[in-house]
Design a protein around this motif. Sequence first.
Motif, PDB file in Angstrom:
ATOM      1  N   ASN A 428       0.795  -1.226   0.000  1.00 28.32           N
ATOM      2  CA  ASN A 428       0.000   0.000   0.000  1.00 28.32           C
ATOM      3  C   ASN A 428       0.829   1.279   0.000  1.00 28.32           C
ATOM      4  O   ASN A 428       0.287   2.380  -0.043  1.00 28.32           O
ATOM      5  CB  ASN A 428      -1.000   0.007   1.164  1.00 28.32           C
ATOM      6  CG  ASN A 428      -0.332   0.004   2.527  1.00 28.32           C
ATOM      7  OD1 ASN A 428       0.891  -0.090   2.640  1.00 28.32           O
ATOM      8  ND2 ASN A 428      -1.149   0.083   3.576  1.00 28.32           N
ATOM      9  N   LEU A 429       2.169   1.141   0.017  1.00 32.03           N
ATOM     10  CA  LEU A 429       3.045   2.303  -0.136  1.00 32.03           C
ATOM     11  C   LEU A 429       3.553   2.479  -1.564  1.00 32.03           C
ATOM     12  O   LEU A 429       4.204   3.477  -1.871  1.00 32.03           O
ATOM     13  CB  LEU A 429       4.238   2.197   0.822  1.00 32.03           C
ATOM     14  CG  LEU A 429       3.920   2.406   2.306  1.00 32.03           C
ATOM     15  CD1 LEU A 429       5.151   2.179   3.164  1.00 32.03           C
ATOM     16  CD2 LEU A 429       3.354   3.802   2.545  1.00 32.03           C
ATOM     17  N   GLY A 430       3.277   1.516  -2.438  1.00 31.41           N
ATOM     18  CA  GLY A 430       3.728   1.600  -3.822  1.00 31.41           C
ATOM     19  C   GLY A 430       4.694   0.481  -4.166  1.00 31.41           C
ATOM     20  O   GLY A 430       4.670  -0.588  -3.549  1.00 31.41           O
ATOM     21  N   ARG A 431       5.542   0.727  -5.158  1.00 30.52           N
ATOM     22  CA  ARG A 431       6.536  -0.256  -5.601  1.00 30.52           C
ATOM     23  C   ARG A 431       7.936   0.269  -5.319  1.00 30.52           C
ATOM     24  O   ARG A 431       8.210   1.456  -5.467  1.00 30.52           O
ATOM     25  CB  ARG A 431       6.414  -0.539  -7.102  1.00 30.52           C
ATOM     26  CG  ARG A 431       5.076  -1.068  -7.543  1.00 30.52           C
ATOM     27  CD  ARG A 431       5.148  -1.544  -8.979  1.00 30.52           C
ATOM     28  NE  ARG A 431       5.819  -2.830  -9.067  1.00 30.52           N
ATOM     29  CZ  ARG A 431       6.424  -3.293 -10.165  1.00 30.52           C
ATOM     30  NH1 ARG A 431       6.481  -2.555 -11.245  1.00 30.52           N
ATOM     31  NH2 ARG A 431       6.998  -4.482 -10.176  1.00 30.52           N
ATOM     32  N   ALA A 432       8.814  -0.641  -4.926  1.00 37.70           N
ATOM     33  CA  ALA A 432      10.184  -0.256  -4.600  1.00 37.70           C
ATOM     34  C   ALA A 432      11.126  -1.382  -4.983  1.00 37.70           C
ATOM     35  O   ALA A 432      10.702  -2.499  -5.304  1.00 37.70           O
ATOM     36  CB  ALA A 432      10.318   0.066  -3.115  1.00 37.70           C
ATOM     37  N   VAL A 433      12.404  -1.081  -4.936  1.00 37.62           N
ATOM     38  CA  VAL A 433      13.475  -2.045  -5.184  1.00 37.62           C
ATOM     39  C   VAL A 433      14.217  -2.272  -3.881  1.00 37.62           C
ATOM     40  O   VAL A 433      14.428  -1.335  -3.106  1.00 37.62           O
ATOM     41  CB  VAL A 433      14.449  -1.512  -6.251  1.00 37.62           C
ATOM     42  CG1 VAL A 433      15.634  -2.447  -6.428  1.00 37.62           C
ATOM     43  CG2 VAL A 433      13.737  -1.318  -7.588  1.00 37.62           C
ATOM     44  N   GLY A 534       2.107  12.810  -5.136  1.00 38.86           N
ATOM     45  CA  GLY A 534       0.923  12.286  -4.473  1.00 38.86           C
ATOM     46  C   GLY A 534       1.033  10.865  -4.000  1.00 38.86           C
ATOM     47  O   GLY A 534       0.025  10.278  -3.578  1.00 38.86           O
ATOM     48  N   GLY A 535       2.211  10.271  -4.031  1.00 44.04           N
ATOM     49  CA  GLY A 535       2.389   8.898  -3.575  1.00 44.04           C
ATOM     50  C   GLY A 535       2.085   8.761  -2.092  1.00 44.04           C
ATOM     51  O   GLY A 535       2.251   9.704  -1.311  1.00 44.04           O
ATOM     52  N   PRO A 536       1.625   7.587  -1.666  1.00 43.55           N
ATOM     53  CA  PRO A 536       1.206   7.394  -0.275  1.00 43.55           C
ATOM     54  C   PRO A 536       2.315   7.592   0.751  1.00 43.55           C
ATOM     55  O   PRO A 536       2.020   7.784   1.938  1.00 43.55           O
ATOM     56  CB  PRO A 536       0.669   5.961  -0.254  1.00 43.55           C
ATOM     57  CG  PRO A 536       1.177   5.310  -1.490  1.00 43.55           C
ATOM     58  CD  PRO A 536       1.372   6.394  -2.490  1.00 43.55           C
ATOM     59  N   PRO A 568      -4.065  14.415   4.715  1.00 43.99           N
ATOM     60  CA  PRO A 568      -3.495  15.405   3.792  1.00 43.99           C
ATOM     61  C   PRO A 568      -2.020  15.119   3.518  1.00 43.99           C
ATOM     62  O   PRO A 568      -1.318  14.561   4.367  1.00 43.99           O
ATOM     63  CB  PRO A 568      -3.662  16.720   4.548  1.00 43.99           C
ATOM     64  CG  PRO A 568      -3.664  16.322   5.990  1.00 43.99           C
ATOM     65  CD  PRO A 568      -4.329  14.975   6.049  1.00 43.99           C
ATOM     66  N   MET A 569      -1.582  15.487   2.338  1.00 45.05           N
ATOM     67  CA  MET A 569      -0.160  15.401   2.028  1.00 45.05           C
ATOM     68  C   MET A 569       0.585  16.484   2.795  1.00 45.05           C
ATOM     69  O   MET A 569       0.099  17.608   2.932  1.00 45.05           O
ATOM     70  CB  MET A 569       0.077  15.582   0.529  1.00 45.05           C
ATOM     71  CG  MET A 569      -0.616  14.552  -0.348  1.00 45.05           C
ATOM     72  SD  MET A 569       0.097  12.912  -0.177  1.00 45.05           S
ATOM     73  CE  MET A 569       1.690  13.162  -0.944  1.00 45.05           C
TER      74      MET A 569
END
Length: 621
Positions: A428-433, A534-536, A568-569
Amino acid sequence: MSPTHPVVTEVTRRIATRSAVGRTAYLERLAAAATESTTRSGMGCSNLAHGFAGITGGDKAALRALRKPNIGIVSAYNDMLSAHQPMDEYPAWIKEAARGVGGIAQFAGGVPAMCDGITQGRDGMELSLFSRDVIAMSTGVALAHDMFDATLLLGVCDKIVPGMLIGALSFGHLPAILVPAGPMSSGLTNSEKSRVRQLYAEGKATREDLLEAEAASYHSPGTCTFYGTANSNQLVNEVMGLHLPGATFVPPGTPLRRALTEEAARRVIAISRGAEHTPLGHVVDERSIVNGVIALLATGGSTNLTMHLVAIASAAGIELSWDDFSDLSSVVPLLSRVYPNGSADINHFQAAGGVQFLVGTLLDAGLLHRDVHTVAGFGLDRYRTEPVLVDGELVWRDGPAESLDKSVLRGVDEPFAADGGLRMMSGNLGRAVIKVSAVAPENRIVEAPARVFTTQEGFAEAFQAGELDRDVVVVVRNQGPQANGMPELHKLTPPLGVLMDRGHKVAIVTDGRMSGASGKIPAAIQLTPEAAVGGPLGRVRDGDVVRLDAETGTLEVFVDANELADRPMVDFPADAQAWTGTGRELFAALRRAVGPADRGASVFGPVAASHFEGQWDRASR
């Protein structure tokens, strides 16, 4: 001879399928640019006269006669960077060697070359990743004079070689060979350097102690000897068939280094026309890209290459994805231990068998494509041979069939690990390496409260104040390409190493980079979408529990989905007016146009400028 591994075959097939339209268009463009005679034969007289006006002697007459092939030299030489200082003499050597086989060479242009080691932790580091695309454009400017039938690319380090290659692929109808300089001799051991850095972070070593250790590590011309992005670039390029066999890790200042540089000139002329004609755009294809990824994985190379290889592939009309890295990593074993994945340096790797043994064991196991074009001829088996001087003459002989030091380099039948150690993470935080080849198995799963920072300086202050002396997931956000150019964050590593040595569970989650020097700390990096668009990650708060699980490839914050979305961001990066100083204002257009990390973090191509729906709009604030 083993057949090609089915996963390697399948990944290559799907890359080719998804790239069909782009690759076809690219090859058609190369075909349209190709000429039967010398490139400059179609030039007007005034254009051509400008092209040889500054030359004297026989080369001028040869250029005017339109018969001899002309090499365009593009160089990253400067005498401040140790890796590029040896290239001072290369153009003269190349010109003389070219004349000896009926060719000509001109210095077409120079490209910028900045050192992350110098800019680390400073404002200039925010230009580092952008410099790759500037280098690509600079290479394009050099070759745009259309005077050349082939090119030699003189460069070594991070951003420089990928940039030169991206630029040269726009002229992919021309043959090209990358010409390295080789590593400096071994100095202070990497483990001792790391120890002193940690002592300095704790206040137990003086600045003079630290400087002495650093100067003993980086002490002479040549590439830094740890296995960071520079040496990862070099190894990957050789396995892709873009260097002469065995050229990568020959030290500067040696007769063999000069002989290989001169041979590159002779060889590029040989492949510039006739039966051996080998355009760069035909060497860099789906198979060679996959071979490059596999070489990276098998050696635990730099995470920066997960962006650079994507961008290089795109320049050749090929769409490479992080999923391709992940699937290949599952079947490619880890075969080397070079710092930060072990205590050895790149010279030890070379002495143990180097690229030649690596290529041989991977080919025998069916883990590399054998049927590829290379600058040395067709077929990757040529890269099992190593160069030597015999009575002053350059010859190639069979490389070692066995590793000469199994603590540094091993065969496929007895790897250090069953997979390549480079993994993709999602949640839920996105994609990473994440690179786990240097992370101990017991440290690969961390679940702890987050502490959020937007600068390395803020992190350092919290560490010195004792606020991080516990289990912690350090979140450093607004470090992505659009936020501030995606600098590397190596200043985090020594303090976190101290915390780990004290027995705490620690990890890093960031939309910035750590590159090939990331080591024993589990680090989920290059997170996309980045916080600035806007990423989480921009909604994580101090105290939120974050779980990084490098075994399953999951990365998540334990916050209800609706609550996370409604937050909010905060901590927006500086706007364009504030992003000034150290030349940063000159790169504002690149910052606005850059694409996401998983698409190469490039300003080129269709994904740049509009890569996220609803991305953060600076103008609306």
